[in-house]
Design an enzyme around this catalytic site. Sequence first.
Site, PDB file in Angstrom:
ATOM      1  N   CYS A 113      -9.386  -1.853  -5.191  1.00  0.00           N
ATOM      2  CA  CYS A 113     -10.053  -1.282  -4.002  1.00  0.00           C
ATOM      3  C   CYS A 113      -9.385   0.012  -3.515  1.00  0.00           C
ATOM      4  O   CYS A 113      -9.935   0.707  -2.653  1.00  0.00           O
ATOM      5  CB  CYS A 113     -10.107  -2.297  -2.875  1.00  0.00           C
ATOM      6  SG  CYS A 113     -10.865  -3.850  -3.375  1.00  0.00           S
ATOM      7  N   HIS A 246     -10.896   1.397   3.573  1.00  0.00           N
ATOM      8  CA  HIS A 246     -11.635   0.585   2.598  1.00  0.00           C
ATOM      9  C   HIS A 246     -12.490  -0.437   3.356  1.00  0.00           C
ATOM     10  O   HIS A 246     -12.007  -1.126   4.256  1.00  0.00           O
ATOM     11  CB  HIS A 246     -10.627  -0.114   1.690  1.00  0.00           C
ATOM     12  CG  HIS A 246     -11.226  -1.205   0.874  1.00  0.00           C
ATOM     13  ND1 HIS A 246     -12.386  -1.039   0.151  1.00  0.00           N
ATOM     14  CD2 HIS A 246     -10.838  -2.502   0.681  1.00  0.00           C
ATOM     15  CE1 HIS A 246     -12.674  -2.171  -0.464  1.00  0.00           C
ATOM     16  NE2 HIS A 246     -11.754  -3.067  -0.155  1.00  0.00           N
ATOM     17  N   ASN A 276     -17.983  -5.714   0.462  1.00  0.00           N
ATOM     18  CA  ASN A 276     -16.833  -5.044  -0.155  1.00  0.00           C
ATOM     19  C   ASN A 276     -17.222  -4.616  -1.574  1.00  0.00           C
ATOM     20  O   ASN A 276     -17.421  -5.463  -2.442  1.00  0.00           O
ATOM     21  CB  ASN A 276     -15.656  -6.030  -0.174  1.00  0.00           C
ATOM     22  CG  ASN A 276     -14.392  -5.424  -0.751  1.00  0.00           C
ATOM     23  OD1 ASN A 276     -14.428  -4.371  -1.394  1.00  0.00           O
ATOM     24  ND2 ASN A 276     -13.277  -6.097  -0.537  1.00  0.00           N
TER      25      ASN A 276
END
Length: 319
Positions: A113, A246, A276
């Site tokens: 990520c 993020h 996500n």
Amino acid sequence: MRYARIAGTGSYLPARVVTNHELAQRIDTSDEWIVTRTGIRERHIAEPEQTSSDLALEASRAALASAGIDAGAIDLIVVATSTPDFVFPSTACLLQAKLGVKGCAAFDVQAVCSGFVYGLAIADSFVRTGQAGCALVVGAEVFSRILDWKDRTTCVLFGDGAGAVVLRADARPGIRASVLHADGSQAGILAAPGNVCGGRVIGSPLVRMDGQAVFKFAVRVLDDVARETVRKCDLTVADIDWLIPHQANVRILDATAKRLGLPRERLVITVDKHANTSAASVPLALDAAVRDGRIRAGHRVMLQGVGGGFTWGAALVEM
Ligand code: UT7
């Protein structure tokens, strides 16, 4: 001085939307639990034949169009992904071919990520040192392929998508500073610990996560790395116009803004719409806020990644 500036942004989400309500029909969860704990309302899921390089292609075309640049002008392609099309060649090489160009350097970055921020920092170095004049940096993921769809503690959290930026050499500052970190001793708290060996799958290549450990780690390092990055620019946190961490969980985003003393209005939040998307989340959020007119020329934007490895990093960008 030579700098790398963001000349254009783009993003792409697959057409198929899966809502929390739809998931609640398949596993023991609820829209209420997912929204309260994460802020996520829906995610996009790629069709079986769509790969990361396909999503990357759509996002890249949009970024090139917004920059007004032809694919032939790119001399570096960096793709951040943990869900590559193949073991090899890299997704960046496959993207290059799909863009119809050849010759320029192309490689993947694997920092889960944090991948987009890692890729951006690498491309920034190439541009500033004169090794590239125009770079394409992409985060692209089909995380739906590495989820255990029976594990409610992970499968509700992720989605598929891609985001891209075009970086161009310029005499005016663009990327003011970037900072990257990793701590491999924390590999176990978020991992897809499997691989292919002799043609067979070994280990478990599906996402496993200690959610609470990841949550605590993320909030601490996102705070630290934002401060470290502004210090590198001789600025303060108050100089940040937009914070784009993020997009994993709205509670992590809120906690980060709060620790930094930034009002919620300066936070870009898109996790509700795509969950996500790992390396794609930061450029997806950046592109959304550029296109809806919130982020404008001259604004200072703090981009932040955090994820498996453990890895984390940030870049302060002047638009
Ligand atoms: O890119 C970085 C990737 N990861 C992240 O950023 C994730 C970071 N962590 C988080 O976002 C949060 O820790 C989660 C959203 C994963 C979990 O939230 P939490 O507030 O830490 O919940 P929890 O793990 O403490 O679970 C609370 C309860 C448990 O039930 P019991 O043991 O209290 O009876 C879970 O079994 O919620 C249960 N639960 C669920 N219930 C309904 C866990 N997942 C679900 C679910 N639906 N999907």
